[in-house]
Design a protein around this motif. Structure first.
Motif, mmCIF file in Angstrom:
data_model
loop_
_atom_site.group_PDB
_atom_site.id
_atom_site.type_symbol
_atom_site.label_atom_id
_atom_site.label_comp_id
_atom_site.label_asym_id
_atom_site.label_seq_id
_atom_site.Cartn_x
_atom_site.Cartn_y
_atom_site.Cartn_z
ATOM 1 N N UNK A 20 0.828 -1.202 0.000
ATOM 2 C CA UNK A 20 0.000 0.000 0.000
ATOM 3 C C UNK A 20 0.864 1.254 0.000
ATOM 4 N N UNK A 21 0.235 2.369 -0.322
ATOM 5 C CA UNK A 21 0.928 3.656 -0.312
ATOM 6 C C UNK A 21 0.864 4.309 1.054
ATOM 7 N N UNK A 22 -0.078 3.894 1.882
ATOM 8 C CA UNK A 22 -0.227 4.462 3.219
ATOM 9 C C UNK A 22 -0.064 3.362 4.255
ATOM 10 N N UNK A 23 0.262 3.758 5.483
ATOM 11 C CA UNK A 23 0.451 2.769 6.545
ATOM 12 C C UNK A 23 -0.863 2.266 7.102
ATOM 13 N N UNK A 24 -1.941 2.992 6.869
ATOM 14 C CA UNK A 24 -3.264 2.561 7.332
ATOM 15 C C UNK A 24 -4.306 3.064 6.348
ATOM 16 N N UNK A 25 -5.460 2.449 6.400
ATOM 17 C CA UNK A 25 -6.527 2.837 5.479
ATOM 18 C C UNK A 25 -7.449 1.672 5.202
ATOM 19 N N UNK A 26 -7.941 1.575 3.954
ATOM 20 C CA UNK A 26 -8.874 0.509 3.586
ATOM 21 C C UNK A 26 -8.532 -0.015 2.204
ATOM 22 N N UNK A 27 -8.841 -1.290 1.987
ATOM 23 C CA UNK A 27 -8.747 -1.862 0.653
ATOM 24 C C UNK A 27 -10.140 -2.295 0.224
ATOM 25 N N UNK A 28 -10.431 -2.112 -1.076
ATOM 26 C CA UNK A 28 -11.710 -2.517 -1.642
ATOM 27 C C UNK A 28 -11.463 -3.738 -2.520
ATOM 28 N N UNK A 29 -12.184 -4.811 -2.226
ATOM 29 C CA UNK A 29 -12.022 -6.071 -2.945
ATOM 30 C C UNK A 29 -13.271 -6.316 -3.766
ATOM 31 N N UNK A 30 -13.134 -6.529 -5.072
ATOM 32 C CA UNK A 30 -14.292 -6.676 -5.953
ATOM 33 C C UNK A 30 -14.012 -7.725 -7.009
ATOM 34 N N UNK A 31 -15.113 -8.223 -7.566
ATOM 35 C CA UNK A 31 -15.031 -9.209 -8.635
ATOM 36 C C UNK A 31 -16.329 -9.112 -9.423
ATOM 37 N N UNK A 32 -16.228 -9.200 -10.752
ATOM 38 C CA UNK A 32 -17.401 -9.054 -11.604
ATOM 39 C C UNK A 32 -18.474 -10.070 -11.206
ATOM 40 N N UNK A 33 -19.672 -9.578 -10.905
ATOM 41 C CA UNK A 33 -20.771 -10.454 -10.521
ATOM 42 C C UNK A 33 -20.865 -10.721 -9.035
ATOM 43 N N UNK A 34 -19.920 -10.140 -8.257
ATOM 44 C CA UNK A 34 -19.920 -10.344 -6.815
ATOM 45 C C UNK A 34 -19.998 -8.992 -6.103
ATOM 46 N N UNK A 35 -20.538 -8.981 -4.910
ATOM 47 C CA UNK A 35 -20.615 -7.764 -4.124
ATOM 48 C C UNK A 35 -19.253 -7.375 -3.585
ATOM 49 N N UNK A 36 -18.876 -6.072 -3.640
ATOM 50 C CA UNK A 36 -17.569 -5.634 -3.147
ATOM 51 C C UNK A 36 -17.500 -5.682 -1.619
ATOM 52 N N UNK A 37 -16.263 -5.804 -1.116
ATOM 53 C CA UNK A 37 -16.004 -5.824 0.326
ATOM 54 C C UNK A 37 -14.921 -4.793 0.614
ATOM 55 N N UNK A 38 -15.126 -3.963 1.649
ATOM 56 C CA UNK A 38 -14.140 -2.974 2.073
ATOM 57 C C UNK A 38 -13.608 -3.369 3.448
ATOM 58 N N UNK A 39 -12.288 -3.465 3.575
ATOM 59 C CA UNK A 39 -11.670 -3.910 4.828
ATOM 60 C C UNK A 39 -10.583 -2.913 5.225
ATOM 61 N N UNK A 40 -10.582 -2.529 6.494
ATOM 62 C CA UNK A 40 -9.581 -1.591 7.017
ATOM 63 C C UNK A 40 -8.292 -2.329 7.369
ATOM 64 N N UNK A 41 -7.182 -1.610 7.321
ATOM 65 C CA UNK A 41 -5.895 -2.165 7.724
ATOM 66 C C UNK A 41 -5.105 -1.105 8.467
ATOM 67 N N UNK A 42 -4.159 -1.556 9.258
ATOM 68 C CA UNK A 42 -3.262 -0.664 10.006
ATOM 69 C C UNK A 42 -1.923 -1.367 10.110
ATOM 70 N N UNK A 43 -0.986 -1.009 9.232
ATOM 71 C CA UNK A 43 0.290 -1.677 9.184
ATOM 72 C C UNK A 43 0.192 -2.975 8.402
#
Length: 855
Positions: free
Chosen positions: A65-88
């Motif tokens: 990642x470009x930042x030490x903390x934040x969120x990633x968005x995980x997606x796939x065509x035909x599936x609902x996206x998921x957003x997950x936070x991270x810290x380090x």
């Protein structure tokens, strides 16, 4: 000046080190929530940036990642996206995505009795079609069409709605096991499948999995060619629904609506789906219409118990097409059909004609499932099910060239069953499954009057003493709902044939599997006992006193074993072996199961199937591959065929063979590639060699059971097995041009396709047999475009549009042949095929368009 330069260099170094320190490493595995299988090619993007990566073919990813903390968005065509936070630096573990259509976020109830390939560590030859793919590509097709782009599968469309057939590794539907949520749905009488009875199953399907060959099912089932598992929706986790409208070629229209409460705080959940379809049919005068209903009521009182009650059905009627000689189709076009009459009736087709044959059926299926989590190591899954089928094939009967009435050949049944499976983990590496499978089946068969056309009564012979009854009642007629609630239970209003059969089945099964990080092995076995009793109501000595056949009891078993080894994370090899001692079908046991209690002397014992298969899997970042080889030997099976010798539309000659042997062997290769983000290109090729081994004798009777011939030798050794292409290949691609806009296409090639062997034909009358005729090869191209239009700030409300075009280039081809007439001197041929052969042409260019509102 030097100080200024030094200051700038120090500033850049500090900024660079800050950026380095700010980066984090995020790892995880993307999983399909429905089937617990990896999702290759999922997009993982750091929120608010363009920094992203795709998961590999094992579902794994590592993102810096470009930042030490934040969120990633995980997606796939035909599936609902998921957003997950991270810290380090973070290992997210398994991240489950669910389809974002009507079958999203499903809890699979009764999962312990649904034998999916993912439930076992040791691999098998398998292909899985997900809910979003089914939604996009099904259109107005039967299930076999959805599966045609998988290895060793051929779909034959048939002449009317719901008349498609599926061939798997050269075996027809009677020898491929079909399972609905873990319960067998092939007919216990003869193993057949009628897709017209299941026209709504794809509306409620969560996934369809094709297991070629031995498969992973623990039940004693007819999986000679393989197993097709249909998993339906049960409980939705969230509230929502959809409304969809589809239109297609030949005035086809379909309306579907679904709603789910989601899993409420009280632990209850309710889902329902209703649909209606109708159309004129691609072949002339093959109109049809029907409904679909699905109701699911679930209850989760605590984390250890989940209950679900489901009922689904698809009442329908459709006109059928005749089977015509090739010269008739060449002269009149591939839509040609003359199976109709000109009469005055309220039940005419759109053309104003009355069909010579009409299929009417309603087969509601209900089940009650219970999943019990006993401990972290043990669980119990049970499914109690019931099916009540009511319906008939209504044929137009004429007198002096005038249609008089519609004669119904009724095939009713009452079917009840229970499947229960206990699963426990004995230790870190060893797991055990044991269970039971109970089936109770009552089949009811007779002929009746289903509609009067030009008369008000019919005289029918209803016993062997030629006693005549006057038939005046049509009961449920030709409406599937009426046939369900007003069946003909009056033996005096039946004629032609009238009998019942009771088939009871009890089986036990078990599986022991060992697995560690690199190696897995399993042993699986089942044993069963069946009883068969036939009760005759017409051909009896004393009117009104039914006669029972001798009760036939037979036992069967199967054993399977296999092992796999991971050479490294990207390379896996496996091998499986299996042996089946399968009881003969009920229809094999009797000389003429429509008219006689007489047992068939040609049936000596169980059919014996031996299967050997091995495979290799490669899992790469851009390319993945599956390679399978197989060898299946099928011994001691009885073949049953019929023929319409006087061309009146009704079969009147029936032939049974002595035990025969088939050998099917082949190789299958699948490739999956993802060259760039949003682009998937997949392909497959399967090469088979399927032949008869050894010669047989035949026994032929007429429609009254009278013997025509007995003991004639049929020299079939080395003849190719027909009806399905022994070489198939295909390439499919889909590309997400921009967010939510996707285009796709697939090409399929079929070759080494042969006619249907007529064991009593002259071509097999000498040791130097002429074999089965070879049909022309052909290929087809299909394409489709879809777009999802979000409504509002989130994707919960949206409009989806889909257009499909099948057989884009309007290829003219023979998809199968009923006969086996070779070309001799003076014969007329088309592409090397004698035009006197009865054949079916595949459909020409067809299309559908759908619009769906998700809420």
């Amino acid at each position: 000046m030097k100080k200024t330069i030094h200051f700038l260099l120090m500033t850049v170094a500090c900024l660079f080190s800050t950026v380095i320190m700010a980066q984090s490493t995020i790892k995880g595995t993307i999983i399909d929530a429905e089937l617990n299988a990896p999702l290759p090619g999922a997009n993982i993007v750091e929120k608010g940036t363009t920094n992203g990566i795709s998961s590999d073919f094992d579902g794994n990813f590592t993102l810096t990642t470009e930042a030490s903390s934040g969120s990633v968005v995980i997606s796939y065509v035909g599936y609902g996206p998921v957003t997950i936070s991270f810290n380090g630096d973070t290992n997210l573990g398994d991240i489950k995505l669910t389809p974002d259509n009507s079958l999203s976020e499903i809890l699979i109830i009764g999962s312990g009795v649904i034998d999916l390939a993912e439930g076992r560590k040791t691999p098998i030859a398998v292909s899985t079609i997900k809910a979003n793919q089914i939604q996009e590509k099904t259109g107005n097709s039967d299930l076999p069409e959805v599966l045609k782009s998988t290895p060793s599968v051929q779909s034959v469309q048939g002449g009317g709605f719901g008349e498609g057939q599926l061939f798997l590794r050269g075996f027809d539907q009677t020898n491929t096991a079909f399972m609905l949520n873990g319960q067998p749905i092939n007919s216990p009488e003869d193993g057949r499948m009628f897709w017209s009875n299941w026209s709504g199953v794809l509306d409620v399907a969560q996934a369809v999995q094709v297991q070629r060959g031995l498969g992973s099912s623990k039940l004693a089932i007819s999986s000679v060619g393989g197993t097709v598992n249909i998993v339906t929706k049960t409980i939705d986790k969230r509230e929502g629904g959809f409304v969809q409208q589809m239109v297609a070629n030949d005035n086809y229209t379909k309306t579907t609506a679904s709603y789910s409460t989601g899993l409420m705080e009280s632990g209850w959940a309710f889902s329902a789906l209703l649909g209606h379809w109708q159309g004129d049919g691609y072949v002339d005068d093959t109109d049809g219409q029907g409904q679909t209903y699905f109701i699911s009521l679930g209850y989760k009182p605590n984390e250890n118990n989940i209950f679900n009650f489901m009922i689904t059905g698809a009442p329908q009627w459709h006109a059928t097409s005749g089977f015509f000689d090739l010269d008739d189709l060449l002269a009149n076009g591939r839509r040609y059909n003359n199976a109709y009459s000109n009469v005055d009736s309220p039940n005419l087709l759109q053309s104003g004609k009355y069909p010579s044959g009409r299929n009417i059926y309603h087969k509601p299926v209900a089940n009650l499932s219970w999943d019990l989590t006993i401990s972290d190591e043990s669980s119990l899954s049970s499914v109690l099910y019931a099916s009540v089928g009511r319906g008939a094939f209504a044929s137009t009967i004429t007198s002096g060239g005038v249609p008089t009435y519609a004669r119904g050949s009724n095939n009713n049944h009452n079917w009840y069953g229970l499947v229960s499976n206990f699963n426990t983990k004995l230790n870190e590496n060893l797991s055990l499954n044991v269970g039971a499978d109970v089936r109770l089946y009552n089949g009811i068969h007779f002929r009746s009057v289903n509609e009067f056309l030009s008369v008000s009564s019919v005289q029918g012979f209803n016993d062997s003493n030629s006693n005549v009854n006057v038939l005046t009642n049509t009961f449920g007629g030709i409406n599937p709902w009426n046939l369900t609630f007003n069946p003909n239970d009056d033996h005096s209003q039946r004629f032609g044939y009238d009998y019942e059969e009771d088939i009871n089945y009890l089986g036990v099964f078990g599986q022991l599997e060992y697995s560690n990080d690199a190696f897995s092995a399993f042993f699986q076995g089942s044993a069963s006992t069946q009883s068969h009793l036939r009760t005759e109501y017409k051909e009896v000595q004393v009117a009104g006193q039914p006669e029972e056949s001798e009760k036939v009891n037979n036992t069967g078993f199967n054993v399977k074993a296999g092992a796999s080894y991971n050479l490294n994370p990207s390379n896996v090899v496996f091998a499986n072996v299996g042996y089946y001692s399968r009881q003969p079908f009920h229809s094999d046991l009797f000389v003429d199961d429509r008219n006689s209690n007489q047992l068939n002397p040609l049936v000596k014992g169980n059919q014996k199937i031996t299967g050997l298969e091995a495979g290799y899997r490669f899992l790469g970042d851009v390319v993945s591959a599956n390679l399978n080889i197989y060898h299946t030997t099928w011994n001691d099976r009885i073949d049953y065929s019929s023929d319409d010798t006087d061309n009146d539309g009704l079969d009147d000659e029936f032939t049974q063979t002595s035990p025969l042997k088939q050998v099917h062997m082949g190789v299958e290769l699948e490739l999956f590639t993802r060259p760039t983000n949003g682009l998937n290109i997949n392909g497959f090729v399967s090469v088979g060699n399927w032949e008869y081994d050894g010669n047989i004798t035949t026994r032929t009777t007429d429609d009254t059971g009278a013997l025509i011939s007995n003991g004639a030798t049929s020299y079939i050794d080395g003849a190719k097995i027909g009806q399905a292409a022994q070489f198939t290949a295909g390439v499919s691609a889909d590309y997400e041009i921009c967010p939510r806009l996707k285009i796709g296409a697939n090409w399929n090639q079929y070759d080494n396709l042969y006619g249907n062997a007529d064991f009593g034909g002259s071509e097999f009358s000498t040791a130097n047999n002429r074999g089965t005729i070879k049909l022309p090869s052909y290929d087809t191209v299909d394409t489709g475009v879809s777009y999802k239009w979000p409504l509002g700030k989130d994707d919960e409300n949206s409009l989806q549009f889909r257009v499909n075009i099948y057989n884009v280039f309007d290829e003219v081809y023979i998809e199968n042949a009923r006969d086996n007439e070779h070309v001799d001197a003076g014969d007329t041929a088309w592409k090397g095929v004698n035009v006197e052969n009865g054949v079916r042409f595949g459909y020409g260019r067809t299309w559908n368009f759908s619009m769906r509102f998700n809420f």
